[in-house]
Design a protein around this motif. Structure first.
Motif, short mmCIF file in Angstrom:
data_model
loop_
_atom_site.label_atom_id
_atom_site.label_comp_id
_atom_site.label_asym_id
_atom_site.label_seq_id
_atom_site.Cartn_x
_atom_site.Cartn_y
_atom_site.Cartn_z
N HIS A 21 20.00 -40.45 31.22
CA HIS A 21 18.76 -41.14 31.61
C HIS A 21 17.95 -41.54 30.38
N ILE A 22 17.89 -40.64 29.40
CA ILE A 22 17.15 -40.95 28.17
C ILE A 22 17.84 -42.07 27.41
N VAL A 23 19.17 -42.05 27.35
CA VAL A 23 19.90 -43.12 26.69
C VAL A 23 19.63 -44.46 27.37
N ALA A 24 19.64 -44.45 28.69
CA ALA A 24 19.37 -45.70 29.44
C ALA A 24 17.95 -46.20 29.16
N GLN A 25 16.98 -45.32 29.12
CA GLN A 25 15.61 -45.73 28.83
C GLN A 25 15.48 -46.33 27.43
N SER A 26 16.20 -45.75 26.48
CA SER A 26 16.08 -46.22 25.10
C SER A 26 16.61 -47.64 24.92
N PHE A 27 17.54 -48.06 25.78
CA PHE A 27 18.12 -49.40 25.67
C PHE A 27 17.56 -50.39 26.69
N SER A 28 16.58 -49.97 27.49
CA SER A 28 16.03 -50.84 28.53
C SER A 28 14.81 -51.58 28.03
N ASN A 29 14.47 -52.68 28.72
CA ASN A 29 13.30 -53.44 28.31
C ASN A 29 12.02 -52.79 28.84
N GLN A 30 10.92 -53.32 28.37
CA GLN A 30 9.62 -52.71 28.65
C GLN A 30 9.30 -52.70 30.14
N GLN A 31 9.52 -53.84 30.80
CA GLN A 31 9.15 -53.93 32.21
C GLN A 31 9.94 -52.95 33.08
N ALA A 32 11.24 -52.80 32.78
CA ALA A 32 12.07 -51.90 33.58
C ALA A 32 11.64 -50.45 33.41
N VAL A 33 11.30 -50.07 32.18
CA VAL A 33 10.89 -48.69 31.94
C VAL A 33 9.55 -48.39 32.59
N ILE A 34 8.60 -49.32 32.45
CA ILE A 34 7.27 -49.11 33.03
C ILE A 34 7.33 -49.03 34.54
N SER A 35 8.18 -49.86 35.14
CA SER A 35 8.29 -49.87 36.61
C SER A 35 9.05 -48.67 37.15
N GLY A 36 9.73 -47.92 36.28
CA GLY A 36 10.41 -46.71 36.71
C GLY A 36 11.71 -46.95 37.45
N ALA A 68 8.39 -50.31 25.38
CA ALA A 68 7.53 -49.36 26.07
C ALA A 68 7.47 -48.05 25.31
N ILE A 69 6.36 -47.33 25.48
CA ILE A 69 6.19 -46.06 24.78
C ILE A 69 7.30 -45.08 25.16
N GLU A 70 7.66 -45.06 26.44
CA GLU A 70 8.72 -44.16 26.88
C GLU A 70 10.06 -44.52 26.24
N SER A 71 10.30 -45.81 26.02
CA SER A 71 11.52 -46.22 25.35
C SER A 71 11.54 -45.74 23.90
N LEU A 72 10.36 -45.79 23.25
CA LEU A 72 10.27 -45.31 21.88
C LEU A 72 10.56 -43.82 21.80
N LYS A 73 9.99 -43.07 22.72
CA LYS A 73 10.25 -41.63 22.74
C LYS A 73 11.72 -41.35 22.99
N ALA A 74 12.33 -42.10 23.91
CA ALA A 74 13.75 -41.89 24.21
C ALA A 74 14.62 -42.24 23.01
N ALA A 75 14.30 -43.35 22.33
CA ALA A 75 15.08 -43.74 21.16
C ALA A 75 14.97 -42.70 20.05
N ALA A 76 13.77 -42.18 19.84
CA ALA A 76 13.58 -41.16 18.80
C ALA A 76 14.37 -39.90 19.14
N LEU A 77 14.39 -39.52 20.41
CA LEU A 77 15.15 -38.34 20.82
C LEU A 77 16.65 -38.54 20.61
N ILE A 78 17.15 -39.73 20.93
CA ILE A 78 18.57 -39.99 20.78
C ILE A 78 18.97 -39.99 19.31
N VAL A 79 18.17 -40.64 18.47
CA VAL A 79 18.49 -40.69 17.04
C VAL A 79 18.46 -39.28 16.44
N SER A 80 17.54 -38.45 16.90
CA SER A 80 17.45 -37.08 16.36
C SER A 80 18.59 -36.20 16.84
#
Length: 288
Positions: A31-46, A250-262
């Motif tokens: 789920h985190i991987v999917a969020q990190s590669f998704s666009n802003q509107q999709a992440v915000i809409s959940g 989206a902020i959630e995408s940024l958090k997800a991307a940072a988690l994946i990279v780490s």
């Protein structure tokens, strides 16, 4: 070898249960991987589940451009590499003499090591020791206090006891010193336990953040886990501010991307050590 029908059903049930639990464990990560590669509107809409929607890498671009992330990543890499090498070296130097029955006072030293596994000074005394040692706000505060683990010393000592004594006696007859025997004979034959101990320390160093909270006030010394903690708990990081200004992720995408990279460094290293892992733990724990 004949397998009964009951054993076949039992094996199939075990495999099914293990697959289900494995999928449950992987679900949050996917789920985190999917969020990190998704666009802003999709992440915000959940609406993002386990597959990216509106595929893009804007979140990763923003993360990798953030100087604070790069600095924290480098601190964690240096900490993991230096800390693991130091810990494995010190553990080997302590465990080798403890594996020899002719060492005077060996049992008393082993008792003191095991005693630290049952009783510790506590948080405040540990902090005072680190402070008096002058390690506060230094890089070495992340490495020296936990350089040696009593549990790992016991595992490595037990493994060293399984090395044939004839090899050491033969090397000693050829004029090899104790240090030479350790580095030329014992350690090359002990790669399973060394890889296991290195994995223990490496993962611990990479994931640790509480010691940084206790001992470090300088932000440029914060490891990656502290960066992720601040990113998740705070709404005022430079990364989030820049992303909101550019409206690129989206902020959630940024958090997800940072988690994946780490997570990637440990995920990439583990397959190289995994083949030694089980053997090292089993031999080190069974040998007395």
């Amino acid at each position: 070898m004949l397998v009964s029908r009951g054993e076949k059903w039992f094996s199939a049930l075990n495999h099914t249960v293990l697959v289900v639990f494995s999928l449950l464990a992987l679900a949050p990560f996917l789920h985190i991987v999917a969020q990190s590669f998704s666009n802003q509107q999709a992440v915000i809409s959940g609406i993002v589940g386990f597959w990216p929607i509106g595929w893009n890498i804007d979140a990763y671009k923003n993360v990798l451009k953030d100087t604070a992330f790069i600095n924290a990543f480098s601190v964690s890499v240096n900490r993991t590499v230096i800390g693991t090498l130091l810990s494995v070296g010190l553990t080997s130097l302590l465990a080798y003499p403890l594996s020899k029955s002719y060492i005077l006072g060996r049992q008393w030293i082993q008792f003191m090591i095991v005693f630290t596994m049952l009783f510790s000074g506590g948080l405040i005394p540990t902090y005072l020791v680190v402070k008096e040692a002058g390690l506060i706000d230094t890089f070495w505060a992340l490495i020296i206090p936990g350089a040696i683990s009593a549990f790992n010393v016991i595992i490595m000592r037990s493994f060293f006891q399984s090395v044939p004594i004839e090899l050491e006696e033969s090397a000693r007859m050829d004029g090899c010193s104790n240090i030479g025997i350790l580095f030329r004979i014992v350690l090359p034959l002990s790669m399973p336990v060394i890889a296991t101990i290195a994995l223990f320390h490496g993962v611990a160093h990479w994931n640790s953040f509480f010691d940084a909270v206790l001992y470090l006030n300088k932000r440029d010394l914060h490891p990656l886990q502290m960066y992720l903690r601040d990113l998740i708990l705070s709404n005022e990081t430079n990364l989030e501010t820049r992303a909101m200004e550019k409206n690129s992720a989206a902020i959630e995408s940024l958090k997800a991307a940072a988690l994946i990279v780490s997570t990637l460094p440990i995920v990439m290293v583990y397959p190289f050590l995994q083949r030694y892992f089980v053997k090292g733990v089993l031999i080190g724990s069974v040998k007395g």
